[in-house]
Design an enzyme around this catalytic site. Sequence first.
Site, PDB file in Angstrom:
ATOM      1  CB  VAL A  58      18.118 -96.238 -14.793  1.00  0.00           C
ATOM      2  CG1 VAL A  58      19.068 -95.069 -14.592  1.00  0.00           C
ATOM      3  CG2 VAL A  58      16.743 -95.738 -15.193  1.00  0.00           C
ATOM      4  CB  THR A 115      12.910 -90.902 -10.928  1.00  0.00           C
ATOM      5  OG1 THR A 115      13.471 -90.888 -12.231  1.00  0.00           O
ATOM      6  CG2 THR A 115      11.915 -89.771 -10.794  1.00  0.00           C
ATOM      7  NE  ARG A 137      13.243 -90.455 -26.241  1.00  0.00           N
ATOM      8  CZ  ARG A 137      13.445 -90.209 -27.521  1.00  0.00           C
ATOM      9  NH1 ARG A 137      12.436 -90.053 -28.335  1.00  0.00           N
ATOM     10  NH2 ARG A 137      14.668 -90.138 -28.012  1.00  0.00           N
ATOM     11  CG  LEU A 186       1.470 -81.955 -29.304  1.00  0.00           C
ATOM     12  CD1 LEU A 186       1.422 -80.712 -30.193  1.00  0.00           C
ATOM     13  CD2 LEU A 186       0.462 -81.806 -28.152  1.00  0.00           C
ATOM     14  CG  HIS A 187       2.291 -88.706 -31.769  1.00  0.00           C
ATOM     15  ND1 HIS A 187       2.151 -88.403 -33.106  1.00  0.00           N
ATOM     16  CD2 HIS A 187       3.585 -88.461 -31.453  1.00  0.00           C
ATOM     17  CE1 HIS A 187       3.310 -88.000 -33.589  1.00  0.00           C
ATOM     18  NE2 HIS A 187       4.199 -88.026 -32.601  1.00  0.00           N
ATOM     19  N   GLY A 232      -3.780 -90.973 -28.436  1.00  0.00           N
ATOM     20  CA  GLY A 232      -3.751 -92.428 -28.330  1.00  0.00           C
ATOM     21  C   GLY A 232      -4.586 -92.915 -27.167  1.00  0.00           C
ATOM     22  CB  CYS A 276       8.855 -92.535 -16.462  1.00  0.00           C
ATOM     23  SG  CYS A 276      10.498 -93.217 -16.267  1.00  0.00           S
ATOM     24  NE  ARG A 298       8.543-101.270 -15.499  1.00  0.00           N
ATOM     25  CZ  ARG A 298       9.729-100.757 -15.168  1.00  0.00           C
ATOM     26  NH1 ARG A 298       9.949-100.336 -13.947  1.00  0.00           N
ATOM     27  NH2 ARG A 298      10.696-100.677 -16.066  1.00  0.00           N
TER      28      ARG A 298
HETATM   29  C1  UDX Z   1       9.668 -91.291 -20.421  1.00  0.00           C
HETATM   30  C2  UDX Z   1      10.395 -89.964 -20.741  1.00  0.00           C
HETATM   31  O1  UDX Z   1      10.215 -89.647 -22.125  1.00  0.00           O
HETATM   32  C3  UDX Z   1      11.853 -90.075 -20.402  1.00  0.00           C
HETATM   33  O2  UDX Z   1      12.507 -88.842 -20.625  1.00  0.00           O
HETATM   34  C4  UDX Z   1      11.927 -90.447 -18.918  1.00  0.00           C
HETATM   35  O3  UDX Z   1      13.219 -90.504 -18.454  1.00  0.00           O
HETATM   36  C5  UDX Z   1      11.214 -91.756 -18.665  1.00  0.00           C
HETATM   37  O4  UDX Z   1       9.874 -91.619 -19.079  1.00  0.00           O
HETATM   38  P1  UDX Z   1       9.354 -93.671 -21.573  1.00  0.00           P
HETATM   39  O5  UDX Z   1       8.443 -93.976 -20.411  1.00  0.00           O
HETATM   40  O6  UDX Z   1      10.370 -94.671 -21.955  1.00  0.00           O
HETATM   41  O7  UDX Z   1      10.159 -92.304 -21.288  1.00  0.00           O
HETATM   42  O8  UDX Z   1       8.443 -93.449 -22.866  1.00  0.00           O
HETATM   43  P2  UDX Z   1       7.882 -92.234 -23.717  1.00  0.00           P
HETATM   44  O9  UDX Z   1       8.376 -92.371 -25.089  1.00  0.00           O
HETATM   45  O10 UDX Z   1       8.078 -90.947 -23.062  1.00  0.00           O
HETATM   46  O11 UDX Z   1       6.326 -92.589 -23.751  1.00  0.00           O
HETATM   47  C6  UDX Z   1       5.547 -92.680 -22.560  1.00  0.00           C
HETATM   48  C7  UDX Z   1       4.109 -93.003 -22.862  1.00  0.00           C
HETATM   49  O12 UDX Z   1       3.452 -91.905 -23.494  1.00  0.00           O
HETATM   50  C8  UDX Z   1       3.898 -94.182 -23.793  1.00  0.00           C
HETATM   51  O13 UDX Z   1       2.829 -94.965 -23.328  1.00  0.00           O
HETATM   52  C9  UDX Z   1       3.584 -93.540 -25.129  1.00  0.00           C
HETATM   53  O14 UDX Z   1       2.832 -94.356 -25.969  1.00  0.00           O
HETATM   54  C10 UDX Z   1       2.805 -92.321 -24.669  1.00  0.00           C
HETATM   55  N1  UDX Z   1       2.817 -91.229 -25.639  1.00  0.00           N
HETATM   56  C11 UDX Z   1       3.976 -90.583 -25.918  1.00  0.00           C
HETATM   57  C12 UDX Z   1       1.631 -90.835 -26.248  1.00  0.00           C
HETATM   58  O15 UDX Z   1       0.561 -91.404 -26.004  1.00  0.00           O
HETATM   59  N2  UDX Z   1       1.658 -89.773 -27.101  1.00  0.00           N
HETATM   60  C13 UDX Z   1       2.797 -89.115 -27.404  1.00  0.00           C
HETATM   61  O16 UDX Z   1       2.740 -88.159 -28.200  1.00  0.00           O
HETATM   62  C14 UDX Z   1       3.994 -89.532 -26.798  1.00  0.00           C
END
Ligand code: UDX
Length: 431
Positions: free
Chosen positions: A7, A119, A151, A250-251, A253, A260, A328
């Site tokens: 950050v 945070t 992100r 809405l993916h 997985g 985060c 992480r």
């Molecule tokens: C997240 C928030 O999006 C961001 O706003 C915040 O400040 C920090 O945390 P980040 O952790 O970088 O960001 O990744 P993000 O793209 O949000 O994905 C988080 C996790 O969710 C990943 O493991 C991703 O694979 C999973 N994910 C995301 C899904 O399984 N399905 C989805 O539809 C979206």
Amino acid sequence: MIGTGYVGLVTGACLAEFGHRVICMDKDSSKIERLRNGEMPIYEPGLDALVAKNVKDGRLSFTSNMEESVSQAKAVFIAVGTPSSRRGDGYADLTYIYAAARDLAPYLDKYTVVVDKSTVPVGTARQVARVIREANPAAQFDVVSNPEFLREGAAINDFMRPDRVVIGIETERASEVMKEIYNPLYLIATPFVITGLETAELIKYAANAFLSMKISFINEMANVCEALGADVIDLAKAVGLDGRIGRKFLHAGPGYGGSCFPKDTLALLRIAQENGVPVRSVEAAVEVNAAQKARMVKKIRDALGGSEAGKTIGVLGLTFKPETDDLRDSPALTILPPLVEKGAKIQAHDPQGMAEAAKMFPEFSYVKNAYEASENADVLVLFTEWNQYRALDLQELKSRMKSPVFIDLRNVYNPKQMKEAGFSYVGVGRG
Ligand code: UDX
């Protein structure tokens, strides 16, 4: 900018790009040395170029000296880590925040806005103010809460073109400074939510908790789809086209990971429970996420005919998402160990995460590309949807594998085409 982690570094470089003069400070002097040599401590697309440009233009510099960074600053951002506490109770560990507040306090030599970027649980901004006041009763300052929504992999764009900027603030004087800092975003009509300190702190947790719920919801729907012979991709598309719901996040997985969501959901639950207002929907999302990871273990085991002993698992992707080297709470690192324990051999590839993974899992073998990961494998599992895994030569993969079983935990491939290519294909929610 105190802290040159994810950050701090991204925020520092982007604020320099806005035209401000930014001095990034980190206690770790070897990290500062590397940054001065243009070496990035993390992988984030575009960050090295942005840092180099702003260093060259004289707006961005690095130091391990607190005084150099803080004295004469109009604003000081605290962007140090807030990991989950070592006690394992879900609380955020605020040691680094308060230490930073204490250490910077003596150098506040004129009116300064101290910005909480990390945070942090509700109430931290006020506590930071208390710590600074104790350490330097003469200091003139205001504490502001300005949570980040970056992100990984898209952090620079998220900073430069945010959906909104949240600022928790209590004085007009601090407001003026924050407006000046974010002026380029005002100019592009970014929505600003100006609110109280506690609300700003809670917004960050609420946003991440909601996104986690969305993911856990669609993962459970995927499981329902598997049971009923329905398809989660079409379901998510149709449901998401309702403007009230939205298509993003809405993916289905293997469950969410990263720095985060896992940490922030737990921290929110702790704060809520402590105050006698449990947030049961988020409690469920956290439980569902753990169950989803466990379900993936079973998915892989079932595809191996019920037993992984002596089998080779080819792994595509180790990071928690593409375009980062961050491991992480990555689902792969929860899902693979129980399989290894029962005698599976792991042959893994990841474009950015292998060096770090090798430290944690020296027993895995690490290979140069997806095709090497498929060599003699009994099953190939796609964990992370890196672009280079999206258009693999299927015949090449098949010819190298012991048996052509493909488990696609990110639903990248088309089940029909995989079947036609001769694979036994398993996705998530593709009944
Ligand atoms: C997240 C928030 O999006 C961001 O706003 C915040 O400040 C920090 O945390 P980040 O952790 O970088 O960001 O990744 P993000 O793209 O949000 O994905 C988080 C996790 O969710 C990943 O493991 C991703 O694979 C999973 N994910 C995301 C899904 O399984 N399905 C989805 O539809 C979206």
